[in-house]
Design a protein around this motif. Sequence first.
Motif, mmCIF file in Angstrom:
data_model
loop_
_atom_site.group_PDB
_atom_site.id
_atom_site.type_symbol
_atom_site.label_atom_id
_atom_site.label_comp_id
_atom_site.label_asym_id
_atom_site.label_seq_id
_atom_site.Cartn_x
_atom_site.Cartn_y
_atom_site.Cartn_z
ATOM 1 N N LEU A 72 24.945 -24.304 57.869
ATOM 2 C CA LEU A 72 24.547 -24.807 59.173
ATOM 3 C C LEU A 72 25.235 -24.010 60.276
ATOM 4 N N HIS A 130 25.540 -23.881 64.656
ATOM 5 C CA HIS A 130 25.278 -24.358 66.013
ATOM 6 C C HIS A 130 25.028 -23.102 66.842
ATOM 7 N N HIS A 154 17.239 -28.643 64.543
ATOM 8 C CA HIS A 154 17.366 -29.380 65.807
ATOM 9 C C HIS A 154 17.215 -28.399 66.963
ATOM 10 N N ILE A 200 20.426 -26.283 66.017
ATOM 11 C CA ILE A 200 21.063 -26.245 64.711
ATOM 12 C C ILE A 200 20.104 -25.529 63.771
ATOM 13 N N ASP A 250 19.597 -24.175 59.760
ATOM 14 C CA ASP A 250 20.015 -24.371 58.377
ATOM 15 C C ASP A 250 19.444 -23.212 57.558
#
Length: 95
Positions: free
Chosen positions: A2, A4, A42, A55, A57
Amino acid sequence: MLFHVRIDVHVPLNTDPEKLKDLSAREHERAKELQLQGKWTHLWRVAGKYSNISIFDVEDPAELHDTLSSLPLNPFMEVEVTALCKHPGSLELNK
């Protein structure tokens, strides 16, 4: 993994409006594809700015780099990336 990601877009003032309209449409389509693939999990707009907090992944930093490079607005993007890992106090760990 993950990640940010903060993306700030800085389009030069002299950019042709039709070119920008096309780039924006292509950007939305690419973002949709990545979301449907589960890679862009996200996406939030930063209020009052041409920016987003997201976000991702993906398998590793190389895949994130390739993914971000595939965005049509990439030449105009300033990107800040932070790798994430689960926090031991997170209730999600108990799932």
